[in-house]
Design a protein around this motif. Structure first.
Motif, PDB file in Angstrom:
ATOM      1  N   ALA A   1       5.204  13.240  -5.390  1.00  0.00           N
ATOM      2  CA  ALA A   1       4.217  14.332  -5.392  1.00  0.00           C
ATOM      3  C   ALA A   1       2.990  13.949  -4.568  1.00  0.00           C
ATOM      4  N   LEU A   2       2.592  12.684  -4.660  1.00  0.00           N
ATOM      5  CA  LEU A   2       1.470  12.186  -3.857  1.00  0.00           C
ATOM      6  C   LEU A   2       1.797  12.293  -2.371  1.00  0.00           C
ATOM      7  N   GLY A   3       3.033  11.964  -2.013  1.00  0.00           N
ATOM      8  CA  GLY A   3       3.440  12.069  -0.617  1.00  0.00           C
ATOM      9  C   GLY A   3       3.384  13.500  -0.104  1.00  0.00           C
ATOM     10  N   LYS A   4       3.850  14.455  -0.922  1.00  0.00           N
ATOM     11  CA  LYS A   4       3.801  15.868  -0.520  1.00  0.00           C
ATOM     12  C   LYS A   4       2.369  16.355  -0.366  1.00  0.00           C
ATOM     13  N   ASN A   5       1.484  15.788  -1.159  1.00  0.00           N
ATOM     14  CA  ASN A   5       0.070  16.129  -1.074  1.00  0.00           C
ATOM     15  C   ASN A   5      -0.589  15.529   0.169  1.00  0.00           C
ATOM     16  N   GLY A   6       0.073  14.548   0.783  1.00  0.00           N
ATOM     17  CA  GLY A   6      -0.500  13.871   1.939  1.00  0.00           C
ATOM     18  C   GLY A   6      -1.367  12.686   1.576  1.00  0.00           C
ATOM     19  N   GLY A   7      -1.371  12.330   0.289  1.00  0.00           N
ATOM     20  CA  GLY A   7      -2.256  11.276  -0.199  1.00  0.00           C
ATOM     21  C   GLY A   7      -1.746   9.879   0.044  1.00  0.00           C
ATOM     22  N   VAL A   8      -2.444   8.906  -0.553  1.00  0.00           N
ATOM     23  CA  VAL A   8      -2.115   7.504  -0.342  1.00  0.00           C
ATOM     24  C   VAL A   8      -2.340   6.720  -1.624  1.00  0.00           C
ATOM     25  N   ILE A   9      -1.405   5.810  -1.938  1.00  0.00           N
ATOM     26  CA  ILE A   9      -1.564   4.896  -3.062  1.00  0.00           C
ATOM     27  C   ILE A   9      -1.969   3.539  -2.515  1.00  0.00           C
ATOM     28  N   GLN A  10      -3.075   3.034  -3.031  1.00  0.00           N
ATOM     29  CA  GLN A  10      -3.623   1.745  -2.614  1.00  0.00           C
ATOM     30  C   GLN A  10      -3.212   0.709  -3.670  1.00  0.00           C
ATOM     31  N   ILE A  11      -2.382  -0.238  -3.285  1.00  0.00           N
ATOM     32  CA  ILE A  11      -1.729  -1.118  -4.258  1.00  0.00           C
ATOM     33  C   ILE A  11      -2.706  -2.116  -4.879  1.00  0.00           C
ATOM     34  N   ASN A  12      -2.696  -2.147  -6.219  1.00  0.00           N
ATOM     35  CA  ASN A  12      -3.495  -3.088  -7.002  1.00  0.00           C
ATOM     36  C   ASN A  12      -2.785  -4.445  -7.018  1.00  0.00           C
ATOM     37  N   PHE A  13      -3.529  -5.536  -6.779  1.00  0.00           N
ATOM     38  CA  PHE A  13      -2.933  -6.868  -6.718  1.00  0.00           C
ATOM     39  C   PHE A  13      -2.779  -7.539  -8.078  1.00  0.00           C
TER      40      PHE A  13
ATOM     41  N   ASN B 254      -5.580   0.180   7.373  1.00  0.00           N
ATOM     42  CA  ASN B 254      -6.681   1.136   7.469  1.00  0.00           C
ATOM     43  C   ASN B 254      -6.264   2.563   7.786  1.00  0.00           C
ATOM     44  N   GLY B 255      -5.211   2.745   8.564  1.00  0.00           N
ATOM     45  CA  GLY B 255      -4.906   4.065   9.111  1.00  0.00           C
ATOM     46  C   GLY B 255      -4.648   5.128   8.074  1.00  0.00           C
ATOM     47  N   ASN B 256      -3.903   4.783   7.043  1.00  0.00           N
ATOM     48  CA  ASN B 256      -3.536   5.788   6.042  1.00  0.00           C
ATOM     49  C   ASN B 256      -4.749   6.266   5.251  1.00  0.00           C
ATOM     50  N   LEU B 257      -5.584   5.324   4.814  1.00  0.00           N
ATOM     51  CA  LEU B 257      -6.759   5.703   4.044  1.00  0.00           C
ATOM     52  C   LEU B 257      -7.771   6.444   4.914  1.00  0.00           C
ATOM     53  N   LEU B 258      -7.986   5.962   6.132  1.00  0.00           N
ATOM     54  CA  LEU B 258      -8.955   6.632   6.998  1.00  0.00           C
ATOM     55  C   LEU B 258      -8.494   8.051   7.351  1.00  0.00           C
ATOM     56  N   ARG B 259      -7.182   8.250   7.457  1.00  0.00           N
ATOM     57  CA  ARG B 259      -6.643   9.602   7.703  1.00  0.00           C
ATOM     58  C   ARG B 259      -7.001  10.528   6.542  1.00  0.00           C
ATOM     59  N   VAL B 260      -6.767  10.063   5.320  1.00  0.00           N
ATOM     60  CA  VAL B 260      -7.066  10.889   4.143  1.00  0.00           C
ATOM     61  C   VAL B 260      -8.568  11.168   4.051  1.00  0.00           C
ATOM     62  N   TRP B 261      -9.361  10.150   4.271  1.00  0.00           N
ATOM     63  CA  TRP B 261     -10.815  10.316   4.221  1.00  0.00           C
ATOM     64  C   TRP B 261     -11.266  11.335   5.271  1.00  0.00           C
ATOM     65  N   GLN B 262     -10.711  11.241   6.479  1.00  0.00           N
ATOM     66  CA  GLN B 262     -11.097  12.160   7.556  1.00  0.00           C
ATOM     67  C   GLN B 262     -10.712  13.595   7.222  1.00  0.00           C
ATOM     68  N   ILE B 263      -9.540  13.792   6.630  1.00  0.00           N
ATOM     69  CA  ILE B 263      -9.131  15.143   6.232  1.00  0.00           C
ATOM     70  C   ILE B 263     -10.105  15.711   5.207  1.00  0.00           C
ATOM     71  N   ASN B 264     -10.536  14.873   4.262  1.00  0.00           N
ATOM     72  CA  ASN B 264     -11.512  15.325   3.284  1.00  0.00           C
ATOM     73  C   ASN B 264     -12.838  15.682   3.943  1.00  0.00           C
ATOM     74  N   GLU B 265     -13.255  14.876   4.895  1.00  0.00           N
ATOM     75  CA  GLU B 265     -14.489  15.183   5.637  1.00  0.00           C
ATOM     76  C   GLU B 265     -14.362  16.506   6.402  1.00  0.00           C
TER      77      GLU B 265
END
Length: 404
Positions: free
Chosen positions: A259-271, A387-398
């Motif tokens: 569902a996150l993928g369909k939304n275009g979002g990103v999961i940032q993995i916790n270590f 960086n690319g995936n998160l910056l893409r999502v951030w830019q879409i929000n902007e």
């Protein structure tokens, strides 16, 4: 030879049980290539969750220089290539529904501004994707801000605008307890059965301002409601996968990831080890259950309770996860929904001493990169993770906010 001698000695003196413990705790250093170091130093590395602000609230340290404690400082960040760590403005759930939550959020942001004031040649607050890119060109470490727990909003959209103006660019809707916005994955009370009425309005206004919706920590029902309501991609700022930790709702299951993928979002993995492996997660659940029993028997002010965690760890050493364990989570997301939807949300300074071998602090991103290279990831794919995936999502929000 040294390892062989240790193994022989362990087997001879203490038997198989301690041998297993030795294998668990022994750190096998990964051999990092020049290519991995180059990728780390020549590209933006975004980590969406580092708990420096609350660490400094507990005990002030000048992280513009090398520090003895914690997982982050300027020296180690530069060594690891980290240049865009989201500083977590973490608000404990115990402060929910109190003015102290809002005051603490402002105080923690003040700390970040103080760091920049101490070392403007090293750090800069980043409020946009362009800020991050321009500051990278100048050799500065960007400090974008994310709020962990929406409690400081206090049900007032004017507070949302206030924190946007101060630099908050994502909000984790809830933390360890259900709050006035959302139910929490950790809280058995599901008072809203997902999002509250205000929480639903809040998501709309977050979209309008350009603040990313962070679904880490929320209940499954809240996740699906947020996905349905949002007009922009969401993030999971520091979550891992339930595939590897069955029954741990704090992580995301396969259906949610899709569902996150369909939304275009990103999961940032916790270590954190307890987020990453079934064995470490079971250890954490056992510790929590025994700690609760001690609290009920002796009380929170007792010496037994105060010393419990140290005593438990001495008797039950944490089975640390490994770099490979973290890579397995990245691999799984890529197989499910593709390379465009996974990134880094380490939780440095937020998961105590539970970090995996080879990923113990912010100097170790080259180890992660080398692990990705070893698994066949291309340079282009690695840069998307960095960086690319998160910056893409951030830019879409902007971009959405600019139009609304």
């Amino acid at each position: 030879m040294e390892l062989k001698n240790k193994i022989t000695q362990t087997l001879t003196l203490t038997g198989i049980a301690l041998f297993t413990s030795l294998l668990t705790s022994y750190s096998y250093a990964i051999e990092v290539s020049d290519k991995a170091h180059k990728l780390a130093q020549e590209n933006i590395i975004v980590d969406t969750h580092i708990d420096v602000p609350y660490r400094l609230n507990d005990k002030w340290e000048d992280v513009t220089k090398a520090t003895q404690g914690g997982d982050f400082d300027y020296t180690r960040a530069k060594k690891g290539g980290l240049n865009a760590p989201f500083m977590s403005i973490y608000i404990p759930a115990t402060l929910d529904n109190s003015p102290q939550s809002t005051a603490l959020a402002d105080k923690l942001i003040d700390y970040m501004e103080a760091i920049v004031g101490r070392a403007p040649n090293k750090f800069a607050i980043a409020k946009s994707v362009d800020d991050v890119k321009q500051q990278f060109k100048k050799g500065l470490i960007s400090l974008p801000l994310g709020m962990e727990n929406g409690s400081p909003i206090q049900g007032d959209l004017a507070n949302l605008k206030h924190f946007y103006d101060r630099g908050i660019r994502y909000i984790t809707l809830a933390h360890s307890q259900s709050n006035h916005i959302s139910d929490s994955s950790y809280d058995l009370r599901r008072q809203w059965k997902g999002l509250s009425p205000f929480g639903k309005d809040l998501i709309k206004e977050m979209n309008n301002l350009g603040i990313m919706v962070d679904i880490s920590h929320v209940s499954d029902a809240a996740f699906y409601q947020a996905i349905k309501l949002t007009k922009t991609p969401v993030i999971a700022s520091h979550s891992s996968l339930r595939q590897f930790t069955p029954g741990f709702e704090r992580n995301m299951d396969n259906k949610m990831i899709k569902a996150l993928g369909k939304n275009g979002g990103v999961i940032q993995i916790n270590f954190g080890s307890t987020f990453v492996t079934k064995r470490a997660n079971a250890w954490s659940k056992k510790r929590s259950a025994e700690q609760k029993a001690v609290e009920e028997k002796f009380g929170k002010d007792s010496e037994q309770y105060k010393n419990f965690r140290k005593s438990f760890a001495e008797k039950n050493p944490l089975p640390f996860a490994s770099l490979d364990s973290v890579l397995d989570h990245i691999d799984h997301v890529v197989k499910l929904i593709g390379i465009d939807h996974v990134g880094i949300g380490s939780d440095y300074d937020g998961v105590g001493d539970s970090l995996p071998t080879d990923l113990k602090d912010v100097s170790t991103y080259p180890n992660l990169i080398q692990g990705l290279l070893n698994r066949g990831y291309s340079d282009q794919d690695i840069i998307k993770i960095l960086n690319g995936n998160l910056l893409r999502v951030w830019q879409i929000n902007e971009d959405y906010a600019a139009k609304h």
